[in-house]
Design an enzyme around this catalytic site. Structure first.
Site, PDB file in Angstrom:
ATOM      1  N   TRP A  23      59.115  -7.633  62.066  1.00  0.00           N
ATOM      2  CA  TRP A  23      57.951  -8.072  61.280  1.00  0.00           C
ATOM      3  C   TRP A  23      57.205  -9.216  61.954  1.00  0.00           C
ATOM      4  O   TRP A  23      56.219  -9.713  61.433  1.00  0.00           O
ATOM      5  CB  TRP A  23      58.369  -8.465  59.866  1.00  0.00           C
ATOM      6  N   GLU A  36      59.023  -9.826  53.631  1.00  0.00           N
ATOM      7  CA  GLU A  36      59.370 -11.022  52.850  1.00  0.00           C
ATOM      8  C   GLU A  36      60.127 -10.651  51.574  1.00  0.00           C
ATOM      9  O   GLU A  36      61.076 -11.319  51.191  1.00  0.00           O
ATOM     10  CB  GLU A  36      58.102 -11.832  52.496  1.00  0.00           C
ATOM     11  N   GLN A  41      67.264 -12.606  49.371  1.00  0.00           N
ATOM     12  CA  GLN A  41      68.648 -12.272  49.021  1.00  0.00           C
ATOM     13  C   GLN A  41      69.333 -11.308  49.989  1.00  0.00           C
ATOM     14  O   GLN A  41      70.398 -10.798  49.697  1.00  0.00           O
ATOM     15  CB  GLN A  41      68.763 -11.632  47.622  1.00  0.00           C
ATOM     16  N   LEU A  79      69.846  -2.222  48.794  1.00  0.00           N
ATOM     17  CA  LEU A  79      69.294  -3.588  48.914  1.00  0.00           C
ATOM     18  C   LEU A  79      69.511  -4.390  47.640  1.00  0.00           C
ATOM     19  O   LEU A  79      69.512  -5.611  47.663  1.00  0.00           O
ATOM     20  CB  LEU A  79      67.782  -3.539  49.190  1.00  0.00           C
ATOM     21  N   TYR A 119      56.267 -19.078  47.353  1.00  0.00           N
ATOM     22  CA  TYR A 119      56.737 -18.947  48.734  1.00  0.00           C
ATOM     23  C   TYR A 119      56.114 -17.716  49.410  1.00  0.00           C
ATOM     24  O   TYR A 119      55.554 -17.804  50.512  1.00  0.00           O
ATOM     25  CB  TYR A 119      58.274 -18.842  48.798  1.00  0.00           C
ATOM     26  N   ASP A 137      60.904 -21.995  51.364  1.00  0.00           N
ATOM     27  CA  ASP A 137      62.073 -21.253  50.865  1.00  0.00           C
ATOM     28  C   ASP A 137      63.305 -22.165  50.962  1.00  0.00           C
ATOM     29  O   ASP A 137      63.184 -23.358  51.271  1.00  0.00           O
ATOM     30  CB  ASP A 137      62.264 -19.935  51.642  1.00  0.00           C
ATOM     31  N   CYS A 191      69.356 -25.705  61.751  1.00  0.00           N
ATOM     32  CA  CYS A 191      69.638 -26.668  60.680  1.00  0.00           C
ATOM     33  C   CYS A 191      70.399 -25.930  59.569  1.00  0.00           C
ATOM     34  O   CYS A 191      69.899 -25.723  58.469  1.00  0.00           O
ATOM     35  CB  CYS A 191      68.328 -27.267  60.163  1.00  0.00           C
ATOM     36  N   CYS A 202      68.750 -29.498  68.297  1.00  0.00           N
ATOM     37  CA  CYS A 202      67.577 -29.455  67.426  1.00  0.00           C
ATOM     38  C   CYS A 202      66.378 -30.172  68.049  1.00  0.00           C
ATOM     39  O   CYS A 202      66.488 -31.337  68.473  1.00  0.00           O
ATOM     40  CB  CYS A 202      67.919 -30.094  66.081  1.00  0.00           C
ATOM     41  N   CYS A 208      64.516 -37.068  62.681  1.00  0.00           N
ATOM     42  CA  CYS A 208      65.286 -36.672  61.501  1.00  0.00           C
ATOM     43  C   CYS A 208      66.050 -37.856  60.887  1.00  0.00           C
ATOM     44  O   CYS A 208      66.941 -38.428  61.516  1.00  0.00           O
ATOM     45  CB  CYS A 208      66.260 -35.565  61.893  1.00  0.00           C
TER      46      CYS A 208
END
Ligand code: SF4
Length: 353
Positions: A23, A36, A41, A79, A119, A137, A191, A202, A208
């Site tokens: 995608w 998306e 999940q 799914l 989102y 998200d 992360c 990172c 951070c």
């Protein structure tokens, strides 16, 4: 820390390190939307074959708007959370009717479509249309909480809204798609939650707060898990030589409107099951107990026992059920994965025939 510092290192890191996902080769809002919704999940690797099959069968919003429900459910089989695909079809119909088949390039309008939250609207707006809208998200929540040293509860929906507002002014104006996807990707690959953050690799470590203050393990605060509700079920495989019975679940609630193996509440004894079958006018010549199984949904756990009931013939179909050959069962009656532990018993019988 000031979120204004992260744009350049984040974009630079993302362009070099983004995973090559199907995608990510498109700016077509329909395809981005499909990915998306599937990714909610569900793990990236598990989504890939579903994504390819869905788009091959339903390549655009018109095809989705007009697809028969059974076809949709079949494409979604495995799914879980089937309301997602039903909502997609409702949204597709609105896009066809109200927007002439074109996705609105406006996060506020996208959010009005069924099943599209803040989102998803932000993701479609930024990736497909290049609009600097936030897409926050769970991954982004974790990254921003750590960057800013915020130890509040990241599972609080109000905080999600706050983070969206906080990020909005800093989203790259030149490449909002890579900015949003960069934060998501950083959360998914670097992360990481629960003691797995790879801070030494990172690109944002020098900006951070949690890293600087040695508080990475404490942010976000561990989620208070609510105990799952235990639901006892008795699953029945009711078979004649050639046919098996299935029934439709209620239109509302868990697995709404899907086909299932006939099921009873509670754990029933053989005698109770036989009495139940007699009430339905079924002529049972053999009953066998099956190996118990469980299935875990987000908030509910089904603890299932099962019986196979062999019928002399299937002369009468109980109200609310339909009979199907094993071949038709596979093709036309998608059963939720909650029942998968019992399906080998059907196949076993088929092999003997
Ligand atoms: S330095 Fe560590 S905690 Fe901070 S953003 Fe990077 S991976 Fe996350």
């Amino acid at each position: 820390m000031n979120l204004s510092s992260i744009e350049a290192p984040l974009l630079n890191w993302y362009r070099k390190n983004a995973r090559d996902l199907p995608w990510r080769h498109t700016r077509d809002p329909y395809k981005i939307w499909v990915s998306e919704i599937m990714l909610q999940q569900t793990r990236v690797e598990a989504v890939k074959p579903y994504y390819a099959r869905f788009l091959e069968t339903l390549p655009d919003v018109y095809a989705l708007a007009n697809a028969p429900e059974e076809q949709l459910l079949k494409l979604w089989e495995g799914l879980g959370y089937y309301s997602r695909v039903r909502n997609m079809q409702k949204a597709a119909r609105t896009i066809v009717e109200a927007y002439d088949g074109r996705f609105p390039a406006d996060p506020a309008k996208l959010q009005k479509l069924t099943g599209i939250g803040e989102y998803t609207a932000g993701a479609i707006a930024s990736i497909a249309f290049g609009i600097p809208a936030p897409a926050v998200d769970g991954n982004v929540m974790r990254v921003v909480a750590r960057l800013t040293g915020d130890s509040r509860d990241v599972f609080d929906p109000a905080l999600k809204k706050e983070y969206g507002k906080r990020l909005a002014p800093y989203i790259s104006k030149t490449d909002p798609s890579s900015y949003n996807q960069g934060l998501i990707e950083l959360g998914a690959t670097v992360c990481l939650p629960q003691g797995s953050a790879r801070c030494s690799a990172c690109a944002l470590s020098e900006y951070c707060t949690a890293y600087r203050e040695g508080r990475v393990e404490m942010i976000p605060a561990p989620k208070q898990q609510k105990p799952r509700k235990i639901d006892l079920r008795t699953i029945l495989i009711i078979q004649s030589d050639t046919e098996v019975l299935v029934e439709k679940r209620p239109d509302k609630g868990l697995l709404a409107g899907l086909w299932q193996l006939p099921s009873l509440d509670g754990h029933r004894t053989e005698d109770e099951v036989l009495a139940h079958a007699r009430r339905f006018g079924l002529d049972v010549i053999r009953i066998e107990a099956l190996t118990p199984a469980k299935h875990i949904f987000t908030h509910i756990e089904w603890q299932m026992i099962g019986y196979r009931l062999t019928l002399s013939a299937l002369s009468e179909i109980p109200e609310g059920m339909v009979s199907a050959s094993l071949e038709r069962l596979e093709a036309d009656f998608p059963l939720p994965s909650a029942f998968s532990a019992f399906l080998p018993y059907l196949r076993k019988k088929k092999a003997k025939q």
